[in-house]
Design a protein around this motif. Structure first.
Motif, short mmCIF file in Angstrom:
data_model
loop_
_atom_site.label_atom_id
_atom_site.label_comp_id
_atom_site.label_asym_id
_atom_site.label_seq_id
_atom_site.Cartn_x
_atom_site.Cartn_y
_atom_site.Cartn_z
N HIS A 176 0.82 -1.21 0.00
CA HIS A 176 0.00 0.00 0.00
C HIS A 176 0.86 1.26 0.00
O HIS A 176 0.56 2.23 -0.71
N LYS A 177 1.95 1.24 0.77
CA LYS A 177 2.74 2.45 0.95
C LYS A 177 4.19 2.08 1.25
O LYS A 177 4.47 1.05 1.86
N SER A 245 6.93 9.42 2.13
CA SER A 245 6.17 8.21 1.86
C SER A 245 5.56 8.30 0.47
O SER A 245 5.30 9.40 -0.04
N ASP A 247 2.25 6.67 -1.52
CA ASP A 247 1.01 5.90 -1.45
C ASP A 247 0.76 5.28 -2.82
O ASP A 247 0.41 5.96 -3.77
N SER A 249 -1.54 3.25 -3.75
CA SER A 249 -2.95 3.07 -4.12
C SER A 249 -3.52 4.30 -4.81
O SER A 249 -4.64 4.27 -5.32
N LYS A 250 -2.75 5.38 -4.83
CA LYS A 250 -3.16 6.62 -5.48
C LYS A 250 -2.21 6.93 -6.63
O LYS A 250 -1.13 6.36 -6.71
N PRO A 284 -3.55 -0.83 4.16
CA PRO A 284 -3.81 0.56 4.53
C PRO A 284 -3.74 0.83 6.03
O PRO A 284 -3.45 1.95 6.45
#
Length: 712
Positions: A176-177, A245, A247, A249-250, A284
């Protein structure tokens, strides 16, 4: 079908064009990859599996059909995890064709061929639509596109393209990250890899070029097993900082970015080095974390997972600066689409314009391009330098060499001949190494005349900078010529009375590649005085059988991997490891990889530099009894140089520690490692032994080796 491949012969500075099978490159790619290491990384595999199950469950909870895109599928393992977790269909992308073929076999062997489609393309070449590579966009994105620096394999551009073209808005990514961490430290040891330090000799200092001290160095990351750097080797100047970081998912941008972290200096010192690593949040909630943190950050260091495909990073600041305890500081990291670099400012001087990209470090002095980091560390090694200086100032006994009937090793009769001084006032010296300071030492120690062969123009320019920095221009004559082309005229009609070398050559990979010095000595035979001294006078090949703590994983095969049958991959690795080139020793910096000696260290072959390279092969065979119990994974092989009969330098094993035989290795060189296909359990009795056979081929300069473990 055969193809012609170029093959370097570093020991003789030659190059062959030989016929190889059409699968030659494929075998080499597999044999030298980290696939076995990744399959054995149970921590990585477990965290990915947990993250994938959480992602699939999350999408199912939304009432959606789960379509997965797995970029860089490799063996297909992560895709099979996704289908097992309940995914409806998975598109598995792998650009390397042999690996894509293996993944297809593995998927079929495990019965997932109806739910996993292997696509042999780069993800940026994939099209979406009816009848195309993907029928629809994915709502779960799985990737393993990371390297030690996180983004060095092009992760950001791949994610950027995937979000624009291949996945749905609101997709769930695994991981996720990612979060990058850094810590500012002061370390003489680590800094010795970045800048040449003044060298003390003869009551004076040999100074480094000012241009090198003012140079920010190269921007390339120094990736190492940071767990093997003792915390006693550095001083913490600040806390662990969270730098940035990503992300996944974006939508992700590959545009250059910068991030800063403010902190208060914990102690005073020279700010010169940044240690860095990263974590992956697989879900997440951040409850499933795969960390690359070094072992000394753990309360119990033994709990730290070992992996070699991802390590930790060391960065050197563009310019060192003195900081005081309690000072407010700002550490800044910048990145482009493939690399990171760091800088440090006082918070009061921090740039007011937010996202300012500071210039990426680049070498302006050329020294960082000529000398890699281990080489700079070697030049800064005071003990090693003192050995060479002592050898040049030393007196030594002419040696009588004879070879035993089986050719096991040479012996010297030191007491039979009178002592001779190595360096005298009338010495005419010639240095043969790449970018060596030995000729400068010879001049400062009083040689009549000193020449040095420097075949690379950039290397020659760097040594000229050293000479200029010490007002020695013209005192050491640098010759841009090969040993075969050198004539008496080039030496001003002089004959060489002292031939010196470290030996170090930038083209050397394996220890015996530095035997190129022997070939140079042979080519120069006609220019040597009859009583010329050769320094080093010989080199000895040493070996020891070892049990590795972890390094064995990179060449091992596992029978199961998270419950999936990956035997097609194992068979492919085994076939590649059995391929001719891969049966040879391979170079590894063993100081990063703990191991135990299961036999004594033994000299198995000696190369007499006082004589020319022989016409016939040198052969050595014998046995080495086990003295400790353990699992023998292979052999470590290295060279030790006899500078004189009284002074030697090792580029391999430097010490054995304790009853367990823990090995301490030179930090400046790579040693040769010969891995056994499957190791042997030994009880440590002298009834068991490693039987060896070494052959030095004078035509190629290669050392061929063969081993077996038997009971006497």
């Amino acid at each position: 079908m055969s193809a012609f491949c170029g093959r370097a012969k570093p020991s003789v500075c030659g190059f062959d064009c030989v016929a190889e099978g059409e699968e030659y490159d494929y075998h080499q790619e597999i044999a030298r990859s980290s696939y076995a290491d990744m399959l054995y990384d149970q921590d990585r595999n477990k965290k990915y599996y947990e993250g994938i199950r959480a992602a699939v469950a999350h999408v199912k909870a939304r009432g959606e059909r789960v379509t997965v895109l797995d970029i860089g599928t490799g063996t297909g393992l992560l895709s099979m995890m996704a289908v097992t977790a309940g995914a409806d269909f998975c598109y598995a992308v792998e650009v390397f064709k042999p690996m894509a073929d293996a993944a297809k076999c593995i998927v079929e062997k495990n019965g997932f061929q109806d739910k996993i489609k292997i696509i042999n393309k780069h993800s940026t070449d994939i099209s979406v639509g009816l009848g195309k590579d993907m029928e629809l966009k994915a709502n779960v994105l799985i990737t393993e596109l990371f390297d030690t620096e996180l983004i060095g394999e092009g992760a950001l551009p791949s994610y950027e393209h995937a979000h624009r073209n291949l996945v749905q808005e609101g997709c769930v990514a695994v991981p996720h990250k990612a979060t990058v961490y850094a810590q500012l430290v002061d370390s003489e040891l680590l800094w010795s890899w970045a800048q040449l330090q003044p060298i003390e000799m003869q009551g004076t200092q040999l100074l480094p070029p000012p241009a090198m001290g003012n140079c920010s160095g190269t921007h390339s990351v120094c990736d190492i097993q940071l767990s093997q750097i003792s915390p006693h080797s550095f001083t913490l100047l600040g806390p662990v900082c969270t730098m940035f970081s990503v992300d996944f998912s974006k939508p992700v941008s590959s545009a250059p970015q910068s991030y800063s972290s403010q902190f208060v200096a914990q102690t005073s010192g020279q700010a010169r080095v940044v240690l860095s690593w990263w974590d992956l949040d697989m879900d997440p909630s951040g409850t499933i974390v795969c960390t690359m943190a070094p072992s000394w950050t753990y309360s119990n260091p033994k709990m730290a997972p070992w992996r070699d495909h991802w390590m930790q990073s060391v960065y050197f600041l563009p310019a060192p600066c003195r900081i005081d305890k309690g000072e407010d500081l700002s550490l800044t990291v910048c990145h482009d689409d493939y690399s990171l670099w760091y800088s440090l400012q006082s918070s009061s001087r921090q740039h007011s314009k937010g996202n300012m990209i500071l210039p990426r470090p680049s070498c302006t002095c050329q020294a960082h391009l000529v000398w890699d980091r281990p080489r700079i560390g070697e030049l800064n090694d005071k003990v090693r330098t003192e050995s060479y200086i002592n050898a040049l100032r030393n007196s030594f006994h002419l040696s009588l060499y004879w070879r035993s009937g089986c050719g096991d090793r040479c012996f010297s009769g030191k007491a039979r001949f009178p002592a001779l001084q190595v360096l005298k006032e009338d010495s005419v010296c010639l240095g043969v190494s790449d970018g060596s300071l030995l000729p400068v030492f010879a001049h400062l120690l009083g040689a009549k005349k000193v020449f040095s062969l420097e075949n690379f123009s950039m290397t020659k320019q760097v040594i000229e900078q050293v000479l200029d920095a010490n007002s020695l221009r013209g005192q050491v004559e640098l010759l841009d010529i090969s040993p075969e082309q050198l004539t008496s005229k080039d030496l001003g009609g002089e004959q060489i009375s002292l031939l010196i070398g470290e030996p170090y050559f930038s083209t050397s990979l394996l220890p015996w590649h530095s035997l190129f010095f022997w070939y140079c000595r042979t080519a120069l035979a006609g220019l040597l005085r009859p009583d010329a001294t050769i320094l080093p006078c010989s080199a000895t090949l040493h070996m020891v059988a070892v049990e590795f703590q972890d390094l064995w994983r990179i060449r091992a095969l596992c029978n199961t991997c998270e419950g999936f049958d990956v035997t097609p991959m194992e068979e492919m690795i085994q076939k590649s490891l059995d391929f001719r080139e891969s049966r040879e020793a391979e170079p590894h910096p063993l100081w990063e990889y703990p191991c135990r000696a299961l036999t004594k260290s033994s000299a198995v072959m000696t190369f007499d530099f006082t004589q020319c390279v022989p016409q016939q092969p040198l052969i050595s065979h014998g046995s080495l009894p086990f003295i400790r119990s353990g699992h023998c994974h292979g052999l470590a092989v290295w060279l030790e140089y006899d500078l004189t009969t009284d002074v030697s330098v090792s580029v391999g094993l430097t010490k054995l520690i304790g009853d367990q035989g823990l090995c301490e290795w030179s930090r400046h060189s790579k040693q040769g490692v010969y891995f056994f296909r499957s190791g042997w359990e030994t009880s440590g009795t002298d009834r068991e032994a490693v039987f060896y056979n070494f052959v030095f081929d004078p035509n190629s300069g290669n050392v061929e080796m063969d081993f077996d473990v038997k009971s006497n």
